[in-house]
Design an enzyme around this catalytic site. Structure first.
Site, mmCIF file in Angstrom:
data_model
loop_
_atom_site.group_PDB
_atom_site.id
_atom_site.type_symbol
_atom_site.label_atom_id
_atom_site.label_comp_id
_atom_site.label_asym_id
_atom_site.label_seq_id
_atom_site.Cartn_x
_atom_site.Cartn_y
_atom_site.Cartn_z
ATOM 1 N N HIS A 86 49.362 -54.029 79.756
ATOM 2 C CA HIS A 86 48.610 -54.205 78.508
ATOM 3 C C HIS A 86 49.510 -54.985 77.559
ATOM 4 O O HIS A 86 50.478 -54.444 77.020
ATOM 5 C CB HIS A 86 48.237 -52.816 77.963
ATOM 6 C CG HIS A 86 47.462 -52.853 76.695
ATOM 7 N ND1 HIS A 86 47.076 -51.703 76.031
ATOM 8 C CD2 HIS A 86 46.980 -53.882 75.945
ATOM 9 C CE1 HIS A 86 46.410 -52.033 74.934
ATOM 10 N NE2 HIS A 86 46.351 -53.354 74.862
ATOM 11 N N SER A 139 49.172 -43.800 81.140
ATOM 12 C CA SER A 139 49.967 -44.750 80.353
ATOM 13 C C SER A 139 51.371 -44.194 80.185
ATOM 14 O O SER A 139 51.574 -43.138 79.562
ATOM 15 C CB SER A 139 49.324 -44.946 78.974
ATOM 16 O OG SER A 139 50.289 -45.475 78.088
ATOM 17 N N ASP A 154 41.005 -47.067 76.054
ATOM 18 C CA ASP A 154 42.431 -46.779 75.845
ATOM 19 C C ASP A 154 42.644 -46.205 74.449
ATOM 20 O O ASP A 154 42.348 -46.867 73.448
ATOM 21 C CB ASP A 154 43.204 -48.100 76.010
ATOM 22 C CG ASP A 154 44.719 -47.929 75.935
ATOM 23 O OD1 ASP A 154 45.188 -46.784 75.852
ATOM 24 O OD2 ASP A 154 45.415 -48.964 75.963
ATOM 25 N N ASP A 192 52.303 -50.356 78.637
ATOM 26 C CA ASP A 192 52.064 -50.921 77.305
ATOM 27 C C ASP A 192 53.247 -51.751 76.850
ATOM 28 O O ASP A 192 54.332 -51.221 76.624
ATOM 29 C CB ASP A 192 51.829 -49.780 76.300
ATOM 30 C CG ASP A 192 50.490 -49.108 76.511
ATOM 31 O OD1 ASP A 192 49.466 -49.810 76.461
ATOM 32 O OD2 ASP A 192 50.463 -47.884 76.734
ATOM 33 N N HIS A 213 49.390 -47.718 83.791
ATOM 34 C CA HIS A 213 49.166 -48.574 82.626
ATOM 35 C C HIS A 213 50.488 -48.732 81.869
ATOM 36 O O HIS A 213 51.120 -47.751 81.477
ATOM 37 C CB HIS A 213 48.110 -47.886 81.750
ATOM 38 C CG HIS A 213 47.685 -48.629 80.540
ATOM 39 N ND1 HIS A 213 46.643 -49.541 80.550
ATOM 40 C CD2 HIS A 213 48.119 -48.584 79.255
ATOM 41 C CE1 HIS A 213 46.463 -50.028 79.328
ATOM 42 N NE2 HIS A 213 47.355 -49.460 78.519
ATOM 43 N N MET A 265 50.479 -56.326 74.383
ATOM 44 C CA MET A 265 50.302 -56.298 72.927
ATOM 45 C C MET A 265 51.410 -57.151 72.320
ATOM 46 O O MET A 265 52.300 -56.656 71.613
ATOM 47 C CB MET A 265 50.354 -54.848 72.424
ATOM 48 C CG MET A 265 49.084 -54.074 72.747
ATOM 49 S SD MET A 265 49.277 -52.288 72.539
ATOM 50 C CE MET A 265 49.969 -51.867 74.131
ATOM 51 N N MET A 316 39.555 -50.731 73.009
ATOM 52 C CA MET A 316 40.527 -49.857 72.340
ATOM 53 C C MET A 316 39.779 -48.785 71.555
ATOM 54 O O MET A 316 38.903 -49.101 70.745
ATOM 55 C CB MET A 316 41.418 -50.650 71.372
ATOM 56 C CG MET A 316 42.418 -51.597 72.015
ATOM 57 S SD MET A 316 43.531 -50.862 73.237
ATOM 58 C CE MET A 316 44.371 -49.584 72.300
ATOM 59 N N MET A 351 54.820 -54.077 73.963
ATOM 60 C CA MET A 351 54.678 -54.347 72.522
ATOM 61 C C MET A 351 55.882 -55.123 72.026
ATOM 62 O O MET A 351 57.008 -54.854 72.450
ATOM 63 C CB MET A 351 54.593 -53.032 71.749
ATOM 64 C CG MET A 351 53.532 -52.088 72.266
ATOM 65 S SD MET A 351 53.560 -50.547 71.317
ATOM 66 C CE MET A 351 52.334 -49.587 72.220
#
Ligand code: DX5
Ligand code: ZN
Length: 230
Positions: free
Chosen positions: A69, A11, A178, A38, A36, A71, A140, A40
């Site tokens: 991912h 990540s 994760d 992330d 990966h 979020m 998660m 957000m």
């Protein structure tokens, strides 16, 4: 149940952004299965991170699949932008999505791999009806939003339940975890049935470098398996 070797998904949230290309190349050379990313929005989770421009830059420096991912509160709105930037798969949360089936179908229409993510307080059972549509489930093992948090050991039975659900179906869906994955927790997650481990800080903040950190993670899993089989 016999499964292939556990896959590692570094990540980049924990990477040194001034050397992002270099660090991703190191992860690729060290045999990472995918990268990966992330995403957000400061609303779905209390933190901001990165968007499609980072994916576009990464696409130029690696052949590894880029898994996103999401979020964010409205993943559907951003899917196409991320696809154009070069994303290969999307992990969308069950939480807060009133039309998850529609989101999943949309990702498939875009020709990308699809995964659903469940937060620590969400039971595995919510996956029952959507599971046949999925390539990945992401459990998660921390509350989403930040790197470098402690692995929630109470998630281990949930990983086992998700693995059982997947095996009852046809065994094809990947079970990914994760959060808080390191040399101590990687073997536990793998033994519980995870086939893909996301790891940020344990890979990118190790002073010995990305490749060494990744081989340490792999060795910890192999050692645990050998002890179990002995
Ligand atoms: C947390 C993110 C994770 C994070 C994991 O919300 O989804 O992917 O990067 O970081 P570590 O491995 O440091 O717990
Ligand atoms: Zn993540």
């Amino acid at each position: 149940m016999a499964r292939d070797a556990v896959k590692l998904a570094p990540s980049i949230l924990a990477a040194d952004f001034s050397r992002l290309g270099e660090q991703v190349a190191e992860a690729e050379q060290a045999g990472a299965d995918r990268i990966h990313v992330d995403v957000m929005d400061g609303h779905f989770v209390p933190n901001l991170s990165m968007g499609a421009p980072i994916v576009k830059s990464l696409r130029r420096v690696t052949r590894l699949p880029l898994e996103i991912h999401m979020m964010i509160s409205n993943p559907d709105f951003f899917l196409e932008e991320f696809v154009e930037a070069g994303s290969d798969s999307f992990l969308v949360h069950w939480e807060g999505n009133n039309n998850l089936h529609r989101t999943v179908r949309r990702i498939k229409e875009l020709g990308k791999r699809t995964g659903v993510v469940i937060n620590p307080a969400t039971p595995a059972a919510v996956l029952e009806e959507i599971l046949p549509e999925l390539d990945q489930v992401l459990v998660m093992t921390v509350n989403p939003g930040f790197g470098h948090q402690h692995f929630l050991h109470s998630m281990l039975p949930k990983i086992e339940r998700v693995r059982q659900m997947v095996e009852r179906l046809d065994g094809r869906c990947e079970v990914e975890v994760d959060g808080g994955i390191d040399e101590k927790t990687a073997p536990l997650a793998s033994a519980a049935g995870a086939s893909v481990l996301v790891a940020g800080s344990s890979i990118f903040t190790d002073n010995s470098g990305v490749a060494t950190a990744m081989s340490r993670l792999r060795a910890s899993i192999a050692f645990h398996k050998s002890v179990l089989l002995a």
